[in-house]
Design a protein around this motif. Structure first.
Motif, PDB file in Angstrom:
ATOM      1  N   HIS A   1       0.827  -1.210   0.000  1.00 59.04           N
ATOM      2  CA  HIS A   1       0.000   0.000   0.000  1.00 59.04           C
ATOM      3  C   HIS A   1       0.859   1.258   0.000  1.00 59.04           C
ATOM      4  CE1 HIS A   1      -4.174  -1.214   0.189  1.00 59.04           C
ATOM      5  NE2 HIS A   1      -3.774  -2.271   0.882  1.00 59.04           N
ATOM      6  N   GLY A   2       1.923   1.243   0.779  1.00 60.87           N
ATOM      7  CA  GLY A   2       2.752   2.438   0.892  1.00 60.87           C
ATOM      8  C   GLY A   2       3.562   2.743  -0.349  1.00 60.87           C
ATOM      9  N   PHE A   3       4.192   1.725  -0.921  1.00 58.41           N
ATOM     10  CA  PHE A   3       5.103   1.957  -2.036  1.00 58.41           C
ATOM     11  C   PHE A   3       4.465   1.748  -3.406  1.00 58.41           C
ATOM     12  CE2 PHE A   3       7.978   1.041   1.526  1.00 58.41           C
ATOM     13  CZ  PHE A   3       8.730   2.198   1.497  1.00 58.41           C
ATOM     14  N   ALA A   4       3.595   0.760  -3.542  1.00 54.64           N
ATOM     15  CA  ALA A   4       3.004   0.489  -4.862  1.00 54.64           C
ATOM     16  C   ALA A   4       1.707   1.266  -5.059  1.00 54.64           C
ATOM     17  CB  ALA A   4       2.751  -1.013  -5.019  1.00 54.64           C
ATOM     18  N   GLU A   5       0.829   1.211  -4.074  1.00 55.29           N
ATOM     19  CA  GLU A   5      -0.487   1.840  -4.207  1.00 55.29           C
ATOM     20  C   GLU A   5      -0.430   3.327  -3.903  1.00 55.29           C
ATOM     21  OE1 GLU A   5      -4.061   1.275  -5.644  1.00 55.29           O
ATOM     22  OE2 GLU A   5      -3.179  -0.574  -4.877  1.00 55.29           O
ATOM     23  N   GLY A   6       0.414   3.702  -2.944  1.00 54.07           N
ATOM     24  CA  GLY A   6       0.487   5.103  -2.556  1.00 54.07           C
ATOM     25  C   GLY A   6      -0.749   5.556  -1.804  1.00 54.07           C
ATOM     26  N   ARG A   7      -1.388   4.631  -1.136  1.00 53.20           N
ATOM     27  CA  ARG A   7      -2.625   4.937  -0.418  1.00 53.20           C
ATOM     28  C   ARG A   7      -2.742   4.028   0.797  1.00 53.20           C
ATOM     29  NH1 ARG A   7      -8.855   4.866  -2.695  1.00 53.20           N
ATOM     30  NH2 ARG A   7      -9.693   5.866  -0.850  1.00 53.20           N
ATOM     31  N   SER A   8      -3.340   4.553   1.847  1.00 54.04           N
ATOM     32  CA  SER A   8      -3.516   3.747   3.062  1.00 54.04           C
ATOM     33  C   SER A   8      -4.426   2.554   2.777  1.00 54.04           C
ATOM     34  CB  SER A   8      -4.106   4.600   4.179  1.00 54.04           C
ATOM     35  OG  SER A   8      -5.401   5.034   3.822  1.00 54.04           O
ATOM     36  N   PRO A   9      -4.311   1.489   3.564  1.00 51.89           N
ATOM     37  CA  PRO A   9      -5.160   0.307   3.359  1.00 51.89           C
ATOM     38  C   PRO A   9      -6.639   0.602   3.620  1.00 51.89           C
ATOM     39  CG  PRO A   9      -3.315  -0.193   4.814  1.00 51.89           C
ATOM     40  CD  PRO A   9      -3.338   1.286   4.616  1.00 51.89           C
ATOM     41  N   ALA A  10      -7.498  -0.194   3.019  1.00 48.84           N
ATOM     42  CA  ALA A  10      -8.944  -0.043   3.187  1.00 48.84           C
ATOM     43  C   ALA A  10      -9.359  -0.226   4.633  1.00 48.84           C
ATOM     44  CB  ALA A  10      -9.684  -1.052   2.296  1.00 48.84           C
ATOM     45  N   LEU A  11      -8.630  -1.029   5.371  1.00 52.87           N
ATOM     46  CA  LEU A  11      -9.038  -1.315   6.748  1.00 52.87           C
ATOM     47  C   LEU A  11      -8.991  -0.074   7.633  1.00 52.87           C
ATOM     48  CD1 LEU A  11      -6.440  -1.690   8.913  1.00 52.87           C
ATOM     49  CD2 LEU A  11      -6.059  -3.619   7.422  1.00 52.87           C
ATOM     50  N   LEU A  12      -8.257   0.950   7.229  1.00 50.22           N
ATOM     51  CA  LEU A  12      -8.232   2.176   8.021  1.00 50.22           C
ATOM     52  C   LEU A  12      -9.522   2.975   7.858  1.00 50.22           C
ATOM     53  CD1 LEU A  12      -4.529   3.317   7.532  1.00 50.22           C
ATOM     54  CD2 LEU A  12      -5.522   1.966   9.382  1.00 50.22           C
ATOM     55  N   ASP A  13     -10.257   2.733   6.780  1.00 49.83           N
ATOM     56  CA  ASP A  13     -11.539   3.412   6.555  1.00 49.83           C
ATOM     57  C   ASP A  13     -12.738   2.537   6.887  1.00 49.83           C
ATOM     58  OD1 ASP A  13     -10.350   5.763   5.737  1.00 49.83           O
ATOM     59  OD2 ASP A  13     -10.310   5.176   3.632  1.00 49.83           O
ATOM     60  N   ASN A  14     -12.584   1.232   6.773  1.00 49.48           N
ATOM     61  CA  ASN A  14     -13.701   0.316   7.031  1.00 49.48           C
ATOM     62  C   ASN A  14     -13.106  -1.029   7.422  1.00 49.48           C
ATOM     63  OD1 ASN A  14     -15.837  -1.491   6.935  1.00 49.48           O
ATOM     64  ND2 ASN A  14     -16.717  -0.640   5.072  1.00 49.48           N
ATOM     65  N   LEU A  15     -12.793  -1.176   8.697  1.00 54.68           N
ATOM     66  CA  LEU A  15     -12.082  -2.352   9.196  1.00 54.68           C
ATOM     67  C   LEU A  15     -12.813  -3.648   8.873  1.00 54.68           C
ATOM     68  CD1 LEU A  15      -9.754  -3.557  10.852  1.00 54.68           C
ATOM     69  CD2 LEU A  15     -11.172  -3.262  12.881  1.00 54.68           C
ATOM     70  N   VAL A  16     -14.077  -3.732   9.249  1.00 55.52           N
ATOM     71  CA  VAL A  16     -14.817  -4.978   9.048  1.00 55.52           C
ATOM     72  C   VAL A  16     -14.981  -5.275   7.567  1.00 55.52           C
ATOM     73  CG1 VAL A  16     -17.017  -6.153   9.458  1.00 55.52           C
ATOM     74  CG2 VAL A  16     -15.984  -4.784  11.262  1.00 55.52           C
ATOM     75  N   GLY A  17     -15.383  -4.269   6.793  1.00 57.74           N
ATOM     76  CA  GLY A  17     -15.570  -4.479   5.364  1.00 57.74           C
ATOM     77  C   GLY A  17     -14.296  -4.940   4.682  1.00 57.74           C
ATOM     78  N   ALA A  18     -13.180  -4.341   5.057  1.00 66.12           N
ATOM     79  CA  ALA A  18     -11.906  -4.701   4.441  1.00 66.12           C
ATOM     80  C   ALA A  18     -11.495  -6.121   4.801  1.00 66.12           C
ATOM     81  CB  ALA A  18     -10.829  -3.710   4.848  1.00 66.12           C
ATOM     82  N   LEU A  19     -11.617  -6.481   6.073  1.00 66.26           N
ATOM     83  CA  LEU A  19     -11.186  -7.813   6.490  1.00 66.26           C
ATOM     84  C   LEU A  19     -12.073  -8.911   5.917  1.00 66.26           C
ATOM     85  CD1 LEU A  19     -10.233  -7.179  10.222  1.00 66.26           C
ATOM     86  CD2 LEU A  19      -8.706  -7.415   8.263  1.00 66.26           C
ATOM     87  N   VAL A  20     -13.362  -8.664   5.872  1.00 68.40           N
ATOM     88  CA  VAL A  20     -14.291  -9.683   5.368  1.00 68.40           C
ATOM     89  C   VAL A  20     -14.210  -9.797   3.851  1.00 68.40           C
ATOM     90  CG1 VAL A  20     -16.731 -10.323   5.174  1.00 68.40           C
ATOM     91  CG2 VAL A  20     -15.842  -9.472   7.347  1.00 68.40           C
ATOM     92  N   LEU A  21     -14.066  -8.673   3.161  1.00 66.16           N
ATOM     93  CA  LEU A  21     -14.048  -8.687   1.698  1.00 66.16           C
ATOM     94  C   LEU A  21     -12.730  -9.154   1.091  1.00 66.16           C
ATOM     95  CD1 LEU A  21     -15.916  -5.428   0.689  1.00 66.16           C
ATOM     96  CD2 LEU A  21     -16.606  -7.773   0.216  1.00 66.16           C
ATOM     97  N   ALA A  22     -11.639  -9.002   1.820  1.00 62.75           N
ATOM     98  CA  ALA A  22     -10.316  -9.264   1.246  1.00 62.75           C
ATOM     99  C   ALA A  22     -10.194 -10.641   0.594  1.00 62.75           C
ATOM    100  CB  ALA A  22      -9.233  -9.062   2.298  1.00 62.75           C
ATOM    101  N   PRO A  23     -10.556 -11.743   1.261  1.00 66.09           N
ATOM    102  CA  PRO A  23     -10.396 -13.051   0.609  1.00 66.09           C
ATOM    103  C   PRO A  23     -11.222 -13.184  -0.675  1.00 66.09           C
ATOM    104  CG  PRO A  23     -10.746 -13.325   2.960  1.00 66.09           C
ATOM    105  CD  PRO A  23     -11.013 -11.885   2.648  1.00 66.09           C
TER     106      PRO A  23
END
Length: 198
Positions: free
Chosen positions: A132-154
């Motif tokens: 996220h830091g070097f390739a995406e240049g953006r904070s991870p989704a979990l910082l904006d929506n923890l549950v949504g990011a963790l559940v949706l990731a797989p």
């Protein structure tokens, strides 16, 4: 986000995809997300089980073991959610979910399972933050929506692979457009913040 949006596959994947559009970051997630889920299932194996859980223990071999654990419940709940979002893709994901829990339960029989699982878990999270830091240049989704990011990731990384294999091309094109709109909104907000601080 409205409750109805929780079951809208386009909105959910556009949210997650807006944080994962760089191919290097997506590749890191394709490798790391299943390992994070698997290692979490291994780590949760030793948690005391509530009495309402049935005591089912089926040993297939040294590498596959079925047992009702918190990891099993997590896999079932997330899989049920994926079936509500995109049933056929969830059906294709089901063997991976089953294999993850069976191997996690079997691996948890090893004496060093906590150390190995924790090492895998931490290393994969670090790799994702680097992505996220070097390739995406953006904070991870979990910082904006923890549950949504963790559940949706797989499911997201599973769909990324399916899309590359030609799964539902119209949906993929539509999703790419939705992600582009979300990224444009993010960049506009970030640009406004930079101008406000100057």
């Amino acid at each position: 986000m409205a409750v109805s949006d929780l079951f809208n596959v386009r909105k959910q994947l556009a949210f997650y995809g807006a944080y994962h559009s760089n191919p290097i970051n997506v590749a890191i997630h394709i490798v790391c997300v299943p390992l994070i889920m698997w290692s979490a299932q291994v780590l949760a194996y030793d948690w005391p089980r509530p009495t309402f859980l049935p005591q089912i223990d089926y040993y297939l071999n040294d590498y596959l073991k079925f047992e009702v654990t918190y990891g099993t419940l997590q896999a079932l709940l997330w899989l049920a959610y994926y079936y509500m979002l995109e049933p056929f893709a969830a059906l294709l994901y089901t063997p991976q979910a089953i294999l993850s829990i069976l191997t996690a339960n079997a691996f948890a029989q090893r004496a060093d399972h906590l150390h190995v699982a924790l090492l895998v878990h931490v290393a994969c999270w670090i790799a994702q933050f680097i992505g996220h830091g070097f390739a995406e240049g953006r904070s991870p989704a979990l910082l904006d929506n923890l549950v949504g990011a963790l559940v949706l990731a797989p499911f997201f990384v599973h769909l990324e692979i399916l899309f590359k294999l030609g799964y539902r091309p119209a949906m993929y094109r539509q999703l790419r457009n939705d992600v582009g709109v979300e990224i444009a909104k993010f960049r506009k907000i970030e640009g406004g913040k930079k101008r406000a601080t100057e």
